[in-house]
Design an enzyme around this catalytic site. Structure first.
Site, PDB file in Angstrom:
ATOM      1  N   HIS A   1     -11.509  -6.157   8.062  1.00 32.70           N
ATOM      2  CA  HIS A   1     -12.281  -5.852   6.860  1.00 32.70           C
ATOM      3  C   HIS A   1     -13.562  -5.091   7.201  1.00 32.70           C
ATOM      4  O   HIS A   1     -14.565  -5.209   6.508  1.00 32.70           O
ATOM      5  CB  HIS A   1     -12.642  -7.147   6.098  1.00 32.70           C
ATOM      6  CG  HIS A   1     -11.448  -7.901   5.611  1.00 32.70           C
ATOM      7  ND1 HIS A   1     -10.750  -8.758   6.416  1.00 32.70           N
ATOM      8  CD2 HIS A   1     -10.820  -7.896   4.403  1.00 32.70           C
ATOM      9  CE1 HIS A   1      -9.746  -9.282   5.732  1.00 32.70           C
ATOM     10  NE2 HIS A   1      -9.758  -8.764   4.507  1.00 32.70           N
TER      11      HIS A   1
ATOM     12  N   GLU B   1       0.817  -1.218   0.000  1.00 35.48           N
ATOM     13  CA  GLU B   1       0.000   0.000   0.000  1.00 35.48           C
ATOM     14  C   GLU B   1       0.853   1.272   0.000  1.00 35.48           C
ATOM     15  O   GLU B   1       0.493   2.263  -0.644  1.00 35.48           O
ATOM     16  CB  GLU B   1      -0.947  -0.005   1.202  1.00 35.48           C
ATOM     17  CG  GLU B   1      -2.108  -0.974   1.094  1.00 35.48           C
ATOM     18  CD  GLU B   1      -1.714  -2.415   1.349  1.00 35.48           C
ATOM     19  OE1 GLU B   1      -2.479  -3.329   0.979  1.00 35.48           O
ATOM     20  OE2 GLU B   1      -0.626  -2.634   1.926  1.00 35.48           O
TER      21      GLU B   1
END
Length: 387
Positions: A191, A121
């Protein structure tokens, strides 16, 4: 009634899309609730409608039924078609991404414009910054908002400060970072998170969260063309939750403008993303069970947020309930509460109330107890009304 009827006739004969329906209602509100009703003619209504459409890019055109992820795909498709410098990159985006938001785009525009990246990321955002500085339109996808934290330094110390530290000689304003966000029913710790408050503390970036397909496309396109780096959080539980008639062509919805979804007089309910739909349910329950009139506002842009619209509502209602999924301590509801208390103190009839997630990691099997559902928000409304 004549004004509203004429507006709908105008909408019909101009073949206006469903999005013009909101324009019609906004003009109806303008005409019926302000002093303008004494002097606004039917001809002027037509002019206002046309100007509203052109100013906000909501011109009539063909529409198509889309859910939220399809409206995101449509926005990306429009961008790639109109901007030859635009590129989309991230983990697994080449074959559509885990939520299918980029499906078909590599086949249509080529592997040089829609491509996968390593699972890094920090590298994804760093690459996007460099691409934007070089003049391209960079659209980075972080596969889940929970995984944006390795890129925190690149976003906060590089993207947000690039223009400032160069004295406006250079900037990465063409960078947009997309990320699925919020609870999904089974996402557990990694998540389900809502990290908007982490980035709201950093000047130099904009943060946007939509509630529906029409909103998602218009706000995403506004982020992409905005001359500041933007983070666009997409409520993943809403990806396939409902469909709307979404214009197929490009249109923009202005950033930093909250939307009053329901007028009310007794209490202001403020939220963004998924929680907006919870607040609409709470408003209906409060009206039915308590006779309480709720004003519902979708904040839409978290930073910089629309202080004026929120404070104007609180001055009218005297009460404010803010709700979000993120933990209550340090959540963005705290910033809103502080600002409204400073601006509207003498108008408050009850303490500002926050109904948010708990100060724990996001649970798996206990998610139904963790989220700020309609029953928690309804109980808060009752406490505020009886204060």
């Amino acid at each position: 009634c004549i004004c509203l009827a004429d507006a709908f006739i105008f909408m019909f004969f101009s073949k206006a899309t469903s999005i013009e329906y909101y324009v019609v209602l906004s003009v109806h509100t303008l005409v019926t609730q302000g002093d303008l009703h004494l002097r606004l003619s039917l001809l002027e209504i037509r002019v206002v409608l046309l100007l509203h459409s052109f100013v906000f890019g909501l011109c009539p055109g063909p529409t198509q039924k889309m859910n939220l992820f399809q409206s995101v795909t449509s926005a990306l498709d429009n961008t790639l078609a109109s901007d030859p410098t635009a590129v989309i990159f991230g983990e697994d985006v080449a074959f559509g991404g885990v939520f299918r938001c980029t499906v078909g785009l590599r086949d249509k525009y080529g592997k040089d414009r829609v491509f996968n990246t390593p699972l890094c990321e920090q590298g994804i955002v760093g690459f996007g910054i460099g691409l934007a500085v070089a003049g391209a339109t960079a659209i980075a996808e972080i596969q889940f908002a929970d995984y944006i934290f390795p890129a925190f330094d690149q976003i906060v110390n590089e993207a947000a400060k690039y223009r400032y530290r160069s004295g406006n000689l250079f900037d990465c304003g063409n960078l947009t970072i997309r990320a699925p966000w919020g609870c999904v029913g089974h996402g557990a710790l990694y998540h389900s998170q809502s990290p908007e408050a982490f980035f709201a503390h950093c000047p130099g970036i904009k943060i946007v969260i939509p509630r529906s397909p029409v909103q998602a496309k218009g706000l995403l396109l506004s982020c992409i063309i905005d001359k500041n780096p933007c983070i666009f959080f997409e409520p993943k539980i809403l990806y396939r939750a409902a469909v709307e008639q979404v214009p197929m062509e490009s249109y923009q919805i202005p950033l930093s403008q909250a939307e009053v979804l329901q007028e009310g007089s007794d209490i202001t309910l403020l939220a963004w993303g998924t929680q907006v739909h919870v607040m609409r349910e709470v408003a209906a329950m409060a009206q039915e069970k308590l006779g309480v009139s709720c004003e519902v506002i979708d904040l839409r842009t978290i930073q910089p947020w629309d202080i004026e619209t929120v404070c104007k509502s609180v001055v009218k209602t005297g009460r404010l309930l803010v709700s979000h999924e993120a933990p209550v301590t340090g959540g963005f509801a705290a910033e809103i509460s502080s600002t409204v208390q400073e601006e509207c103190f003498l108008n408050l009839e009850a303490p500002i109330t926050r109904v948010c997630g708990y100060d724990t990691p996001f649970p798996h099997i206990f998610e139904p107890f963790y989220i700020p559902d309609k029953w928690k928000c309804f109980d808060a409304v009752k406490r505020m009304i009886n204060y």
